[in-house]
Design an enzyme around this catalytic site. Structure first.
Site, PDB file in Angstrom:
ATOM      1  CD1 TRP A  52      35.886  42.240  47.202  1.00 25.96           C
ATOM      2  CD2 TRP A  52      37.883  41.887  46.293  1.00 25.96           C
ATOM      3  NE1 TRP A  52      36.077  43.194  46.274  1.00 25.96           N
ATOM      4  CE2 TRP A  52      37.298  43.006  45.695  1.00 25.96           C
ATOM      5  CE3 TRP A  52      39.141  41.466  45.881  1.00 25.96           C
ATOM      6  CZ2 TRP A  52      37.938  43.714  44.700  1.00 25.96           C
ATOM      7  CZ3 TRP A  52      39.779  42.165  44.903  1.00 25.96           C
ATOM      8  CH2 TRP A  52      39.174  43.276  44.316  1.00 25.96           C
TER       9      TRP A  52
ATOM     10  CE  LYS B  13      33.389  43.975  44.014  1.00 25.13           C
ATOM     11  NZ  LYS B  13      32.754  44.950  43.147  1.00 25.13           N
TER      12      LYS B  13
ATOM     13  CD  GLU C 194      45.446  40.282  26.299  1.00 19.63           C
ATOM     14  OE1 GLU C 194      45.858  39.233  26.846  1.00 19.63           O
ATOM     15  OE2 GLU C 194      44.252  40.596  26.237  1.00 19.63           O
TER      16      GLU C 194
ATOM     17  CB  THR D 280      42.355  37.190  23.865  1.00 19.11           C
ATOM     18  OG1 THR D 280      41.282  37.969  23.332  1.00 19.11           O
ATOM     19  CG2 THR D 280      43.575  38.060  24.003  1.00 19.11           C
TER      20      THR D 280
END
Ligand code: ADP
Length: 567
Positions: A463, A458, A346, A201
């Site tokens: 949010w 936030k 992944e 990654t």
């Protein structure tokens, strides 16, 4: 009757408990055996690093992959050893992939766009014994070679004629190596759970982490992505994987193409829009896939120069959120069907696709577009769940947001040879792998990524999704790319800041963007700052690099990966 062996498994001891079907291990070389036998003349076309277009076939690639296998054995490579590749999407890279895993070693694709220190780190961490690389990377390899602790052989993916003369004595030439082999090298008989591929990654936080794919996970993934709701591949497909083989296996296309006998069109090093459009038209490409940045450039090129996309049927956008304006433009102006896919290294990498289901046919075009903009539904083989911070499962109501966790036969179990605690830190006792994404899932199963946990803003305990704000702004005429990051705010904790680039020649101003947004987003979502920048920084996989923007614009410190979840 023969007496039972001591090493018999419980199933073998009790034949009534075993099925009576053959054991046929899922091995990657069976894919190319199949393609060579059943689709021998189907083409693999490459825009070569040396320049000209090169035409090969599955039969030729098969023989040459066997020569790669033989060459590796001759160099002393053993089953399980890692063999690195620093290479573009070309037929030679494809031959290496099949040859390396076919002789039992592990094909470790390395992203050449990573920082030099990261490349050195992952080659050493993987303990690569051989490194295959394209002519484009001679300087890079010369620079890093003294720091590579385990590489014994450096092989340039070219022929004698193109070997850089000053390197000829120290480096091996791919075509010379292959010429020494006769092409009937046997494939390795392996357990299907043997390792076959390795991809790191990009590691925006900490060192890159390796995902070690198995033969089984790769074959199951290849089979799955051929399905109509994912890549929709068949023997009639001409596939152009723009997404590099070093970015999560080119999303499985080179393996899937062998499974179905599709034609492959490999773009080599030239990923600029004019070259891609030419390949799409000339090679009658029906399927192509890349990150949004690539498609943005192709759209801009088409708008500027005119032209079309030939017989292209399906265009896959993945790796980052596809803005609605982009999906609309390709579908309405260029007549191609767009599939929005989500995944991660992944997950081998495909986890979901936004193709419409039958019941969506009754929806209005606007609602259909909304569904296509979601990251879509999971195929068989990927299970998804949303969890809150306490680990409670959240309902599939399309509203509640939670951390998205997945599991399945092509999902990572643990990172490769990871030191310290991070081997299982994103996997819980029930095998669920925490993707680091915050999402909703609706009743039909359509998953929508709200944000990466570390990117969500936030504000006053609520949010704000950076992705939604970016998507809203992307439709504004004259805007090329958009990134939204959180900046510290004494009153609200954090507020959104929007960074944009303009399309060439466009004069769009701050006030235009604000006016555009006012009609499309809630008042409290309106970005605190709207700033035009000269160019957008991108990661090694072509996504917008928010960490760099945060540093540059003094934004809120990067959030911990395990950021809070507000149900
Ligand atoms: P990296 O981006 O770190 O190099 P990956 O390619 O594995 O590595 O990235 C996986 C992540 O990319 C996902 O967890 C998700 O955050 C993001 N991603 C992938 N596809 C999409 C998509 N279609 N929409 C939004 N985000 C996406």
């Amino acid at each position: 009757m023969r007496p039972p062996r001591n090493d018999m498994t419980d199933l073998e001891k009790n034949p009534a408990m075993t099925g009576s079907m053959q054991h046929w291990p899922l091995l990657i070389w069976k894919l190319i055996d199949h393609a060579a036998l059943n689709h021998p003349a189907t083409e693999i076309v490459t825009r070569t690093v040396e320049g000209p277009l090169h035409r090969s076939t599955w039969a030729q690639a098969h023989t040459r992959a066997k020569r790669v296998a033989g060459a590796l054995r001759a160099l002393g490579v053993q089953a399980g050893d890692r063999v690195g590749t620093l290479a573009w999407n070309t037929v030679r890279h494809l031959e290496c992939w099949y040859g390396i895993s076919g002789m039992g070693a592990v094909a470790h694709t390395i992203n050449p766009r990573l920082f030099v220190d990261q490349i050195v780190y992952i080659v050493n961490h993987a303990r690569d014994r051989v490194l295959f690389f394209d002519l484009s990377f001679v300087d890079l390899v010369r620079q890093i070679a003294p720091r590579l602790e385990t590489v014994e052989h450096f092989v340039i993916l070219t022929d004698g004629e193109h070997m850089p003369p000053q390197e000829a004595a120290r480096l091996l030439c791919y075509e010379d190596l292959l010429a020494m082999q006769n092409g009937d090298e046997p494939w390795a008989e392996l357990d299907e759970n043997s390792p076959a591929g390795l991809c790191y990654t990009s590691g925006t936080t900490g060192n890159p982490k390796g995902v070690l794919y198995t033969h089984r996970s790769t074959v199951l993934h290849a089979w799955s992505v051929c399905q109509p709701d994912l890549l929709g591949m068949s023997a009639r497909t001409s596939a152009l994987p723009v997404v590099p083989m070093f970015h999560a296996n080119a999303w499985g296309i080179p393996h899937a193409a062998a499974a179905v006998g599709a034609k492959l069109v490999m773009p080599g090093p030239d990923l600029a829009a004019p070259a891609l459009q030419r390949l799409i038209v000339d090679e009658r490409v029906t399927l192509t896939a890349a990150v949004p940045t690539v498609w943005l450039a192709v759209l801009a090129h088409l708008e500027r120069e005119g032209g079309d996309l030939g017989v292209l049927e399906r265009l896959i956008i993945g790796g980052a959120a596809a803005p609605p304006s982009m999906i609309e433009a390709f579908e309405q102006r260029y007549g191609v069907s767009v599939a929005h896919m989500w995944g991660a290294t992944e997950l081998s990498p495909v986890g979901s696709s936004g193709m419409l289901c039958a019941s969506a046919a009754a929806l209005s075009p606007a609602r259909q577009l909304e569904l296509k903009c979601t990251q879509g539904r999971a195929p068989f083989g990927v299970e998804m769940v949303l969890r809150d911070d306490e680990g409670r499962t959240l309902p599939r109501d399309g509203v509640q947001r939670g951390r998205l966790a997945v599991r399945g036969p092509w999902v990572v179990d643990r990172y490769f040879d990871s030191e310290g605690g991070h081997a299982r830190d994103r996997r819980d006792a029930d095998d669920w792998f925490d993707t680091g994404d915050i999402a909703t899932i609706d009743e039909r199963g359509y998953m929508r990524i709200v944000d990466r946990a570390k990117d969500v803003i936030k504000s006053g305990g609520e949010w704000i999704s950076s992705i939604e704000l970016e998507n809203a702004a992307m439709g504004c005429p004259g805007v090329a790319e958009v990134a939204v990051i959180g900046v510290d705010d004494p009153k609200w904790g954090e507020r959104p800041a929007m960074l944009l680039t303009r399309e060439a020649g466009a004069a769009v101003a701050q006030a235009d963007v604000k006016a555009w947004l006012r009609e499309r987003v809630a008042k409290w979502w309106m970005p605190e700052h709207v700033i035009f920048i000269e160019s957008m920084p991108h990661t090694a996989t072509g996504k917008i690099m928010k960490t760099a923007l945060r540093e540059q614009f003094g934004a809120a410190g990067s959030k911990p990966e395990k950021g809070g979840v507000k149900p």
